[in-house]
Design a protein around this motif. Sequence first.
Motif, PDB file in Angstrom:
ATOM      1  N   VAL A 310       4.213  -8.314  15.362  1.00  0.00           N
ATOM      2  CA  VAL A 310       3.859  -8.206  13.949  1.00  0.00           C
ATOM      3  C   VAL A 310       4.885  -8.860  13.034  1.00  0.00           C
ATOM      4  N   ALA A 311       6.173  -8.782  13.383  1.00  0.00           N
ATOM      5  CA  ALA A 311       7.228  -9.262  12.492  1.00  0.00           C
ATOM      6  C   ALA A 311       7.015 -10.704  12.015  1.00  0.00           C
ATOM      7  N   PRO A 312       6.549 -11.634  12.875  1.00  0.00           N
ATOM      8  CA  PRO A 312       6.345 -13.005  12.379  1.00  0.00           C
ATOM      9  C   PRO A 312       5.301 -13.115  11.265  1.00  0.00           C
ATOM     10  N   LEU A 313       4.443 -12.106  11.107  1.00  0.00           N
ATOM     11  CA  LEU A 313       3.396 -12.170  10.081  1.00  0.00           C
ATOM     12  C   LEU A 313       3.886 -11.716   8.718  1.00  0.00           C
ATOM     13  N   THR A 314       5.089 -11.126   8.664  1.00  0.00           N
ATOM     14  CA  THR A 314       5.538 -10.554   7.398  1.00  0.00           C
ATOM     15  C   THR A 314       5.763 -11.609   6.324  1.00  0.00           C
ATOM     16  N   ALA A 315       6.214 -12.795   6.726  1.00  0.00           N
ATOM     17  CA  ALA A 315       6.450 -13.844   5.726  1.00  0.00           C
ATOM     18  C   ALA A 315       5.152 -14.211   5.014  1.00  0.00           C
ATOM     19  N   LEU A 316       4.073 -14.375   5.771  1.00  0.00           N
ATOM     20  CA  LEU A 316       2.775 -14.710   5.176  1.00  0.00           C
ATOM     21  C   LEU A 316       2.284 -13.586   4.270  1.00  0.00           C
ATOM     22  N   LEU A 317       2.398 -12.358   4.728  1.00  0.00           N
ATOM     23  CA  LEU A 317       1.945 -11.223   3.919  1.00  0.00           C
ATOM     24  C   LEU A 317       2.776 -11.068   2.651  1.00  0.00           C
ATOM     25  N   THR A 318       4.075 -11.338   2.755  1.00  0.00           N
ATOM     26  CA  THR A 318       4.935 -11.227   1.579  1.00  0.00           C
ATOM     27  C   THR A 318       4.549 -12.255   0.528  1.00  0.00           C
ATOM     28  N   VAL A 319       4.209 -13.463   0.963  1.00  0.00           N
ATOM     29  CA  VAL A 319       3.776 -14.501   0.021  1.00  0.00           C
ATOM     30  C   VAL A 319       2.475 -14.096  -0.671  1.00  0.00           C
ATOM     31  N   ARG A 320       1.568 -13.509   0.074  1.00  0.00           N
ATOM     32  CA  ARG A 320       0.249 -13.163  -0.469  1.00  0.00           C
ATOM     33  C   ARG A 320       0.281 -11.890  -1.321  1.00  0.00           C
ATOM     34  N   LEU A 321       1.034 -10.877  -0.857  1.00  0.00           N
ATOM     35  CA  LEU A 321       0.982  -9.565  -1.510  1.00  0.00           C
ATOM     36  C   LEU A 321       2.212  -9.244  -2.343  1.00  0.00           C
ATOM     37  N   GLY A 322       3.344  -9.820  -2.000  1.00  0.00           N
ATOM     38  CA  GLY A 322       4.593  -9.461  -2.640  1.00  0.00           C
ATOM     39  C   GLY A 322       5.429  -8.587  -1.713  1.00  0.00           C
ATOM     40  N   THR A 323       6.737  -8.553  -1.958  1.00  0.00           N
ATOM     41  CA  THR A 323       7.642  -7.848  -1.056  1.00  0.00           C
ATOM     42  C   THR A 323       7.461  -6.342  -1.118  1.00  0.00           C
ATOM     43  N   ARG A 324       7.434  -5.774  -2.318  1.00  0.00           N
ATOM     44  CA  ARG A 324       7.312  -4.314  -2.439  1.00  0.00           C
ATOM     45  C   ARG A 324       6.006  -3.782  -1.862  1.00  0.00           C
ATOM     46  N   PRO A 325       4.853  -4.416  -2.125  1.00  0.00           N
ATOM     47  CA  PRO A 325       3.622  -3.913  -1.506  1.00  0.00           C
ATOM     48  C   PRO A 325       3.653  -3.933   0.021  1.00  0.00           C
ATOM     49  N   VAL A 326       4.297  -4.953   0.606  1.00  0.00           N
ATOM     50  CA  VAL A 326       4.370  -5.011   2.067  1.00  0.00           C
ATOM     51  C   VAL A 326       5.217  -3.855   2.596  1.00  0.00           C
ATOM     52  N   ILE A 327       6.313  -3.532   1.917  1.00  0.00           N
ATOM     53  CA  ILE A 327       7.139  -2.405   2.340  1.00  0.00           C
ATOM     54  C   ILE A 327       6.368  -1.099   2.226  1.00  0.00           C
ATOM     55  N   ALA A 328       5.668  -0.915   1.110  1.00  0.00           N
ATOM     56  CA  ALA A 328       4.860   0.303   0.941  1.00  0.00           C
ATOM     57  C   ALA A 328       3.786   0.389   2.020  1.00  0.00           C
ATOM     58  N   LEU A 329       3.141  -0.737   2.305  1.00  0.00           N
ATOM     59  CA  LEU A 329       2.109  -0.771   3.339  1.00  0.00           C
ATOM     60  C   LEU A 329       2.703  -0.424   4.702  1.00  0.00           C
ATOM     61  N   ALA A 330       3.888  -0.957   4.996  1.00  0.00           N
ATOM     62  CA  ALA A 330       4.546  -0.671   6.278  1.00  0.00           C
ATOM     63  C   ALA A 330       4.830   0.821   6.417  1.00  0.00           C
TER      64      ALA A 330
END
Length: 475
Positions: A310-330
């Motif tokens: 999963v970790a390699p996908l975080t860069a793409l998700l961060t670009v699309r959603l933003g850093t804080r939303p990805v952390i909250a989602l995690a």
Amino acid sequence: MKPHALRTLVVTGIALFMVTLDNLIVTNALPAIREDLGTGLEGLEWTVNAYTLTFAVLLLPAAAIADRHGRRRLFMIGLALFTVASAAAALAPGIGTLIAARAVQGLGGAILAPLTLTLLAHAVPPARRAAALAAWSVMSGLGVALGPIVGGAVTEYATWEWIFWINVPTGLLVLGLAPRFLTESRGPAQRLDPLGTVLITLGLLGVVLGLVRGNGHGWTSPQVLGAEIVGLILLAAFLVHEARTPHPMLPLTLFRSRGFTLMNLINLAMCFGMFGVTFLLIQFLQMIGHMSPLEAGVRTLPWTAMPLLVAPLTALLTVRLGTRPVIALALLFQAVGLAWLAIRLSPTFSYADLVPGFVLAGIGMGLFFPPVTRLVLGFAPPTQTGVASGVSNVSRQLGTLLGVAALGAVFSATGDMTNPHHYANGVTTVLWTAAAVLTAAALSTLAVPQLTPSTTSTPTSEPTPTPTPQSAPTT
């Protein structure tokens, strides 16, 4: 990659793999250690926490000592300590000796882990550094994923002592290669803070001692209440000292940033919830689920190996959603995963019912660490990114330390190991407690300031690396 850089990668990679493997290799051996050494939950907690405590409080001082006296020299000292302590743990005749050996192992690991990345970054040209750091991360991830399996296989087909013996030939091999393969380097000379190190070590020891012994000896008993009070006083003294000393181990000025403070608290809460649970859950799989150590290791792979995918996908998700939303989602993925396990867990559980919870928790861990690291460094001044990364690493270790102690206390208050129903009740309460902590951490991301380009730090010095796997508990 040049030969020197490749040799450095080999030596530091083997050392990192050994340390990260040892983080999880112990978990599947805990039931065997409990039976062989005749200890209880308290002894097992200290088997884990003795390592984590010394690891956490000595990370920053070790980095400063290495910069001053030579990184290769301290790398070899740390490796020697880790190797000797592994042999002492394997030879331990009782739980007290094992706990002492684990504490020395933690000291060796605190020295080794950050230096594996510092030495590698120093040896590799900037143009090749990204590839070298990727290889470093792969070695760390492999240690995490294989730890439960190797620990289970060794415990099942040999004895638990061999989870420590296997470090000895590996350590001796790296000690033989290091003088020829590594180049000595130093960083800016830093003043040490011995008083701060002693205060935080003894303060945390008192708090953890009280948490571990509270249910067994009574929360108002002199030894428990006294340990808690003394521990809190020493921690308060540590904060006062750090605010006044000109050369603090932990620069409190970093915490003037609301974003930096919140992200480290979220980091701590995540490790508290997720990694405190692991200590009890893996024992539950063996003792109540009647899984062999190897079987328990293999069946936790949906949890421990998922972050690698999963970790390699975080860069793409961060670009699309933003850093804080990805952390909250995690964090929400992790909370839902633990809640799923709490609902499905029983003395007659089916492993298939637990798999979705393991997968959700593993996805959450894989999504969590990369964006958290970015935000922690982003909220720090550019001249303090190395210290900020070190503080982030310490917050993870403290989260694990407090999680094992506090959630162990929750288990002791609501269950015990005398029969399957009591065990299931205790672990279920622990799972719900951890899920609540993770949910609160997810909600707290709403208070984290937006990271703008003007607040993003550009590291100007070698960062202190993550000393433990970014996808697994330090147990």
